[in-house]
Design a protein around this motif. Structure first.
Motif, PDB file in Angstrom:
ATOM      1  N   ASP A 553      41.127 -52.201  22.777  1.00  0.00           N
ATOM      2  CA  ASP A 553      39.887 -52.643  22.476  1.00  0.00           C
ATOM      3  C   ASP A 553      39.934 -54.055  22.832  1.00  0.00           C
ATOM      4  OD1 ASP A 553      39.356 -50.059  21.846  1.00  0.00           O
ATOM      5  OD2 ASP A 553      39.197 -50.153  19.750  1.00  0.00           O
ATOM      6  N   PRO A 563      25.959 -58.142  26.427  1.00  0.00           N
ATOM      7  CA  PRO A 563      26.172 -57.100  27.486  1.00  0.00           C
ATOM      8  C   PRO A 563      25.167 -57.089  28.613  1.00  0.00           C
ATOM      9  CG  PRO A 563      26.207 -56.132  25.252  1.00  0.00           C
ATOM     10  CD  PRO A 563      26.175 -57.510  25.068  1.00  0.00           C
ATOM     11  N   SER A 591      35.869 -49.265  30.493  1.00  0.00           N
ATOM     12  CA  SER A 591      35.042 -47.789  30.277  1.00  0.00           C
ATOM     13  C   SER A 591      34.346 -48.047  28.955  1.00  0.00           C
ATOM     14  CB  SER A 591      35.907 -46.706  30.257  1.00  0.00           C
ATOM     15  OG  SER A 591      36.895 -46.303  29.375  1.00  0.00           O
ATOM     16  N   ALA A 592      33.276 -47.264  29.061  1.00  0.00           N
ATOM     17  CA  ALA A 592      32.554 -47.093  27.591  1.00  0.00           C
ATOM     18  C   ALA A 592      33.170 -46.208  26.405  1.00  0.00           C
ATOM     19  CB  ALA A 592      31.077 -46.575  27.813  1.00  0.00           C
ATOM     20  N   PHE A 593      33.813 -45.210  27.090  1.00  0.00           N
ATOM     21  CA  PHE A 593      34.775 -44.192  26.314  1.00  0.00           C
ATOM     22  C   PHE A 593      35.849 -43.874  27.211  1.00  0.00           C
ATOM     23  CE2 PHE A 593      29.920 -43.653  25.941  1.00  0.00           C
ATOM     24  CZ  PHE A 593      29.864 -43.853  24.624  1.00  0.00           C
ATOM     25  N   SER A 599      30.277 -40.285  22.775  1.00  0.00           N
ATOM     26  CA  SER A 599      29.641 -40.379  24.021  1.00  0.00           C
ATOM     27  C   SER A 599      28.340 -40.891  24.010  1.00  0.00           C
ATOM     28  CB  SER A 599      29.696 -38.797  24.550  1.00  0.00           C
ATOM     29  OG  SER A 599      28.661 -37.917  23.933  1.00  0.00           O
ATOM     30  N   TRP A 600      27.836 -41.053  25.159  1.00  0.00           N
ATOM     31  CA  TRP A 600      26.285 -41.649  25.220  1.00  0.00           C
ATOM     32  C   TRP A 600      25.368 -40.446  25.969  1.00  0.00           C
ATOM     33  CZ3 TRP A 600      24.508 -44.624  30.197  1.00  0.00           C
ATOM     34  CH2 TRP A 600      23.160 -44.645  30.160  1.00  0.00           C
ATOM     35  N   ASN A 620      29.331 -42.102  31.101  1.00  0.00           N
ATOM     36  CA  ASN A 620      30.435 -42.970  30.698  1.00  0.00           C
ATOM     37  C   ASN A 620      30.304 -44.239  31.753  1.00  0.00           C
ATOM     38  OD1 ASN A 620      32.747 -43.951  29.623  1.00  0.00           O
ATOM     39  ND2 ASN A 620      34.125 -42.702  30.465  1.00  0.00           N
ATOM     40  N   VAL A 621      30.218 -45.154  31.230  1.00  0.00           N
ATOM     41  CA  VAL A 621      29.964 -46.582  32.078  1.00  0.00           C
ATOM     42  C   VAL A 621      31.123 -47.089  32.408  1.00  0.00           C
ATOM     43  CG1 VAL A 621      28.698 -48.778  31.818  1.00  0.00           C
ATOM     44  CG2 VAL A 621      27.587 -46.840  31.072  1.00  0.00           C
ATOM     45  N   TYR A 710      29.598 -50.186  35.343  1.00  0.00           N
ATOM     46  CA  TYR A 710      28.966 -51.268  34.586  1.00  0.00           C
ATOM     47  C   TYR A 710      28.299 -52.348  35.136  1.00  0.00           C
ATOM     48  CZ  TYR A 710      33.174 -54.081  35.587  1.00  0.00           C
ATOM     49  OH  TYR A 710      33.986 -55.067  35.790  1.00  0.00           O
ATOM     50  N   TRP A 715      26.563 -52.802  29.097  1.00  0.00           N
ATOM     51  CA  TRP A 715      27.266 -52.125  28.192  1.00  0.00           C
ATOM     52  C   TRP A 715      28.269 -53.176  27.579  1.00  0.00           C
ATOM     53  CZ3 TRP A 715      26.117 -47.186  26.484  1.00  0.00           C
ATOM     54  CH2 TRP A 715      27.057 -46.742  25.495  1.00  0.00           C
ATOM     55  N   PHE A 717      31.380 -53.373  26.073  1.00  0.00           N
ATOM     56  CA  PHE A 717      32.680 -52.769  26.337  1.00  0.00           C
ATOM     57  C   PHE A 717      33.754 -52.961  25.043  1.00  0.00           C
ATOM     58  CE2 PHE A 717      31.354 -52.776  30.851  1.00  0.00           C
ATOM     59  CZ  PHE A 717      31.573 -51.219  30.969  1.00  0.00           C
TER      60      PHE A 717
END
Length: 894
Positions: A553, A563, A591-593, A599-600, A620-621, A710, A715, A717
C-alpha cells in the motif's frame, strides 16, 4: 465464625468435661465409688461424639466440615490413583480450556456490550452491514450528512442522534515535533457522537456539536487512550500537543477513557475527528453538504419509554419526508417506486457494530458446538474410569455402609471427589485458555497484526468456566456415584470386588463407549468436510496467477498528492516504469483494488438497449500493466496503452461475464455504456474482453467487472502490485527503495504477497478446518482411552471365565477374537448411531462448505473406517492380554 472453629471445639470440650465432673460429684455424694460414679455420669450424659455433631449442626458447621473432609479425602484418593488422575485432568483441561478459549472469542465478537452508558438503549438505523459511499436513491443502510442533521432535529423518539463515517480512514500523519510520519486510524464522527454514547473524556473534553456545524473550520481531535499511551507515552501535557493529517494541523482536545475502543468491534480508532473535516482528512472524500452523498451510519439513543416499534414508525415517516424534501431529489418514477418499497429497520446496538460478527459468528458457533462435544466425550471417558475405580472400592464402600453411613452421605462424598477433580481440571483449563485465546486471535487475524479484541480472562469468563466445571463434575460424577453405592453388602464384604452389580456396570460402561464413538464420528465427519472444503477453495481457478506477486500500500494522499491531478498521475507512471525496470521484475501496476478488498460499484446503462437499468458492475481503476501483472488473459481486443489519456476517448476492458450481460448479441468491442452518473462525457468504449476472475471471494459466482485506466478516472491509490521472479525479500527491498528514491515521503505499508492475501480471504474456513481436525483427533484419542479402559476392565472381570474356556480347549486366537468381536460390536453400534446424528446437523455446517454436501458419502465412510481401525487398535491390547492368560492362574482368580 468459621475462623473460630478450633476455639469452639476447645470450649465445647471444656464445657462437656465440666458437666461430666459435676454429674460425677453428684454420684459420689450419693454414695457411689469414684469408678461407679464416673460410669454412671457417662451413661446419663450420653454419647459425647453424637453431642458434638449435634452442636456443630446447631452452629451450622456440619456441612462445611463434611465438605472439607470430603475434599481432603478426594484429594488423597486422586494421589492414590495417579494414572487415572493424570488422564482425567488432561481430558478435563483440554475440554474445559477449549470451551473457555472459544467462548472468550465468541464473547468478545458477539456478546459483550459496548463500554458506554446504558448500551441497551442504543439503536442503529439500518442493519450496519454496508460501508462506502453511494448516491443511490432511497438507500436504507447509508445516509448523507444533511439527512442526519434533519433526522436529528425532526425525530420525536430519540434523546440524541449521532453519525459515523462508515469507513475508517487509514492515514499517515505527523505528531508535532517529529519528522517521520506514522500510521493512524481516523474515525470521522458527528459532534454528538460521545454525548449520544454517554462517554466522558479521561483527559480534556470530547467532541461537541459546535465542532461539527460548519465545514472545514474545526480541526480538533480526540485521541484514544491506547494511542496516547503508545505514541505519546501518556504525555501529561497532551492537550497542548497537535498532529498533522494531510495539509491540516489538528489540536488534541481530549483523551478517551481506557475501556472505550469505539463502536466497531474489532476496530480501534486512534483518533476521532468531526465530520465537518471530512474533506481535509486523507483521502479527502468530501460530500459534507451533498444531500445524496450517502456514506454515514446513524445511531441514536431511545427516549425513555419508547419502544423500537414506535421508533421505527417515526423514522420511516421522516425518511420519506426528508428525501422528498431535498430540492435536488431525482423524483423519477423508478425512484418513487424505490421509496415506496424502502423501509429503514432499526437494529439494537448494545454490542456495537462489527464486520467480524458477520464473518465469524457462524464459524465460532460451530466451534463452540465442537468443543462442547469434546467435553462430553471427556466426561464419558472419566465416568468410565470412575466406574472401574468404584469396583475396586466396593469393599471400602460396603464397610462404610455396614458401619452405619447413609447412602446419601457416601454419594455426596463421591460427588465431592468428582468436583475436586473437575476443579483441578478447570484450573488447568483456565491456564490453557489464557494461552489458547491468544493463538485463536492470531488465527482469526489471518497473519496480519492481531485484531484489537480483548480476549483476556475476566470475571465473565471465570464465571463461565466455573459453570462449565460444575456441570462437568455433575455429568461425569453423578451416575458413577449412584452406581458405586448400589451394593449387596454381604457379597461385597465377602468378595471385595466380586461380580455383584458387574453386569449393570458393564452395560453402563459400554453405553458410554458407544456414545463416545458416536460423538467422535460426528466430529470426524465434520473435520473431514471442513478440510475437504478448504482444499476445494485452495484449488479454485481464480482467473489470475496469485503466485510471485508482491503487493503493498502506498498512501500518496497523506504525502500531499491529490487524486487525478497531473502531478499524481506522473508519480504513478514514474513508479510503475522504474519498478518494472528492476531486475527480476516482470510487470508492475497500480490498482484501486486487488482480490478481497472491496469494490466500487455502480449501475451502468447501455444506450439503445431495452434492458434492466439496474445492472450493477464492479469497477477497478488500474494501470496499463495491470492485466500483465496479474496474468489475466485478454480474450479479445487490446490492452490499455499510453495513448489512453484524460483527453482521449474514455475506454474500458470488461470481463467475459460483463460482456454476456451487457452485450448478449454480437461483438462487444467498440460498444459503449454509461457509468450510471448521467454524465455522457464519462461514457466508456469497450476496447477488450478479459477472462473472468474471482474478485471478492473464492466461492463467488462470476460477477460483472470492468477495468478503467487511472489516467481517465481520478483515484486515490493504495494498491501496488509487482510480478517478480526469484526470492520475495530482495525484490520487496528493491521495490521500496525505488519508491522512496522517487519520493521519500511516500508511506509504504502492508508489504505482502498476493498469495497470502488470497489465503487470508478464507481465514474463517481455515480456522474451522484446522480446529475441527484437532478436536476430531482429540475426540478419537479420548474414545480410544475409553475403549481401552472398558475392555481392560471387562477382561479383568472375566479372567476366571477365560481360564475356564482355555482349560476346556479354547485357543488363544479364539480368546482374542472373543474380545475383539465385542469391541467391534460396540464401535459398530456407535457408528450406526453417529451417522444419523451427523446427517441431522447438516444444516449447521452447509453454509461453511464449498464443493461438497454435508452428507458427502466419501467423507462419512472414510471417517467411519478411520474410527473403526483406530478404535480396534486401542482394543487389541486388552484382547491380546486376554489371550495370554494362564488357565491355572485364572481358575484361582477372584
Amino acid at each position: 465464625m468459621l475462623t473460630r472453629h478450633q476455639q469452639f471445639d476447645a470450649d465445647l470440650e471444656e464445657e462437656m468435661r465440666l458437666h461430666l465432673e459435676l454429674r460425677e460429684q453428684d454420684q459420689i455424694q450419693a454414695g457411689l465409688s469414684p469408678r461407679e460414679a464416673r460410669q454412671a455420669a457417662s451413661r446419663r450424659f450420653g454419647n459425647a461424639t453424637l453431642l458434638k455433631e449435634k452442636s456443630h449442626m446447631v452452629w451450622g458447621w456440619e456441612w462445611f466440615e463434611s465438605f472439607v473432609q470430603d475434599t481432603a479425602y478426594g484429594s488423597r484418593a486422586m494421589l492414590r490413583s495417579p494414572a487415572l488422575t493424570i488422564v482425567a485432568l488432561l481430558s478435563l483441561a483440554l475440554g474445559i480450556g477449549a470451551n473457555t478459549a472459544i467462548f472468550s472469542l465468541l464473547d468478545a465478537v458477539m456478546l459483550r456490550s459496548l463500554p458506554v452508558t446504558d448500551p441497551a438503549q442504543l439503536i442503529l438505523l439500518g442493519k450496519g452491514n454496508a460501508s462506502g459511499i453511494t448516491d443511490d436513491f432511497a438507500r436504507t443502510q447509508l445516509f448523507s450528512y444533511p439527512f442526519y442533521r434533519r433526522m436529528r432535529g425532526e425525530n420525536q423518539v430519540f434523546s440524541d442522534t449521532a453519525a459515523i463515517f462508515s469507513m475508517t480512514n487509514d492515514v499517515h500523519g505527523f505528531v508535532d515535533g517529529r519528522t517521520e510520519s506514522e500510521p493512524m486510524k481516523v474515525q470521522l464522527v458527528s459532534g454528538t457522537y460521545f454525548a449520544t454514547l454517554g462517554v466522558r473524556a479521561f483527559v480534556g473534553r470530547t467532541l461537541n456539536d459546535a465542532d461539527d456545524h460548519s465545514e472545514g473550520d474545526r480541526p480538533v481531535a480526540v485521541i484514544s487512550y491506547a494511542w496516547w499511551k503508545r505514541s505519546l507515552a501518556q504525555d501529561p501535557h497532551v492537550l497542548k500537543r497537535s498532529l498533522k493529517l494531510g495539509a491540516t494541523t489538528y489540536n488534541i482536545i481530549g483523551v478517551a477513557p481506557p475501556e472505550f475502543f469505539g463502536t466497531k468491534v474489532g476496530e480501534a480508532p486512534d483518533l476521532w475527528v468531526p465530520l465537518s473535516m471530512v474533506k481535509e482528512v486523507p483521502p479527502n472524500f468530501g460530500g459534507y453538504k451533498d444531500n445524496f452523498s450517502e456514506s454515514l451510519l446513524i445511531m441514536a439513543r431511545l427516549k425513555p419509554g419508547i419502544s423500537i416499534g414506535e421508533a421505527t414508525s417515526n423514522v420511516n415517516l421522516l425518511f420519506r419526508q426528508i428525501l422528498l424534501g431535498f430540492p435536488d431529489a431525482k423524483l423519477s418514477q423508478e425512484n418513487l417506486q424505490k421509496l415506496d418499497r424502502a423501509k429503514v429497520p432499526l437494529t439494537p446496538m448494545a454490542t456495537g457494530l462489527s464486520s467480524l460478527r458477520r464473518q465469524f459468528s457462524e464459524p465460532l458457533q460451530i466451534l463452540m458446538a465442537v468443543v462442547a462435544l469434546v467435553l462430553l466425550i471427556a466426561c464419558a471417558n472419566i465416568a468410565n474410569l470412575l466406574l472401574a475405580r468404584s469396583t475396586a472400592r466396593a469393599r471400602e464402600l460396603a464397610v462404610r455402609q455396614a458401619l452405619g453411613a447413609q447412602r446419601a452421605r457416601i454419594i455426596r462424598q463421591l460427588i465431592t471427589e468428582s468436583l475436586v477433580l473437575a476443579l483441578a481440571g478447570g484450573v488447568l483449563g483456565v491456564a490453557l485458555a489464557s494461552v489458547a485465546n491468544r493463538v485463536l486471535l492470531r488465527m482469526v487475524s489471518g497473519g496480519l497484526d492481531p485484531i484489537p479484541l480483548d480476549v483476556s480472562i475476566d470475571t465473565r469468563l471465570l464465571l463461565f468456566t466455573v459453570a462449565v466445571t460444575i456441570a462437568t463434575a455433575l455429568i461425569f460424577g453423578t451416575v458413577p456415584a449412584f452406581r458405586a453405592t448400589k451394593l449387596q453388602l454381604t457379597d461385597a464384604l465377602r468378595a471385595g470386588h466380586g461380580p455383584q452389580g458387574t453386569s449393570g456396570k458393564n452395560r453402563l460402561a459400554k453405553a458410554l463407549v458407544i456414545s463416545q464413538v458416536a460423538l467422535s464420528l460426528v466430529l470426524m465427519v465434520g473435520a473431514g468436510l471442513f478440510l475437504r472444503s478448504l482444499v476445494n477453495l485452495n484449488n479454485v481457478d481464480t482467473g489470475f496467477n496469485k503466485e510471485n506477486v508482491l503487493r503493498l500500500d502506498i498512501d500518496s494522499s497523506s504525502a500531499g498528492y491529490t487524486p487525478g491531478e497531473p502531478r499524481e498521475i506522473a508519480l504513478n507512471q514514474q513508479i510503475e516504469e522504474r519498478v518494472t525496470a528492476l531486475p527480476n521484475v516482470k510487470a508492475a501496476s497500480f490498482s484501486a483494488f486487488t482480490f478481497h478488498e472491496g469494490s466500487w460499484n455502480s449501475n451502468v446503462v447501455v444506450p439503445g438497449m431495452n434492458i434492466d437499468e439496474d445492472i450493477n458492475v464492479k469497477h477497478n481503476v488500474v494501470g496499463t500493466g495491470y492485466l500483465a501483472t496479474m496474468q489475466i488473459p485478454l480474450l479479445a481486443g487490446r490492452n490499455f496503452s499510453s495513448s489512453d489519456t484524460s483527453t482521449s476517448q474514455h475506454v474500458a476492458i470488461i470481463s467475459e461475464h460483463t460482456a454476456k450481460t451487457l452485450f448478449p448479441l454480437g461483438n462487444p468491442i467498440g460498444r459503449q455504456y454509461g457509468l450510471g452518473d448521467n454524465k455522457p462525457e464519462n461514457d466508456v468504449t469497450v476496447i477488450g474482453v478479459a477472462k473472468d476472475v474471482k474478485f471478492d471471494d473464492l466461492a463467488e459466482e462470476p460477477v460483472n467487472l470492468d477495468y478503467i485506466p487511472y489516467t481517465q478516472h481520478p483515484w486515490g491509490f493504495g494498491d501496488f502490485e509487482v510480478r517478480y521472479t526469484g526470492g520475495f525479500a530482495p525484490v520487496a527491498v528493491a521495490v521500496q527503495q525505488t519508491i522512496h528514491w522517487i519520493d521519500r515521503n511516500l508511506p509504504i505499508t502492508r508489504v505482502t504477497t498476493l498469495d497470502e492475501q488470497v489465503a487470508r480471504s478464507i481465514t474463517n474456513q481455515r480456522l474451522v478446518a484446522q480446529l475441527s481436525a484437532f478436536f476430531g483427533l482429540l475426540a478419537v484419542f479420548l474414545s480410544c482411552i475409553g475403549i481401552y479402559g472398558v475392555m481392560s476392565y471387562v477382561v479383568t472381570k472375566r479372567t476366571n471365565e477365560i481360564g475356564i474356556r482355555m482349560a476346556l480347549g479354547a485357543g488363544r486366537s479364539k480368546m482374542r477374537w472373543m474380545v475383539v468381536r465385542e469391541i467391534l460390536l460396540l464401535i459398530s453400534i456407535g457408528v450406526v448411531i453417529g451417522v444419523p446424528v451427523t446427517f441431522a446437523g447438516d444444516r449447521m455446517v452447509s453454509n461453511m462448505l464449498f464443493g461438497l454436501r454435508p452428507t458427502d458419502p466419501v467423507t462419512v465412510v472414510s471417517a467411519a473406517v478411520i474410527l473403526l481401525l483406530v478404535a480396534a487398535i486401542a482394543g487389541y491390547l486388552p484382547a491380546r492380554r486376554a489371550s495370554l492368560v494362564d488357565p491355572m492362574v485364572a481358575l484361582r482368580y477372584e
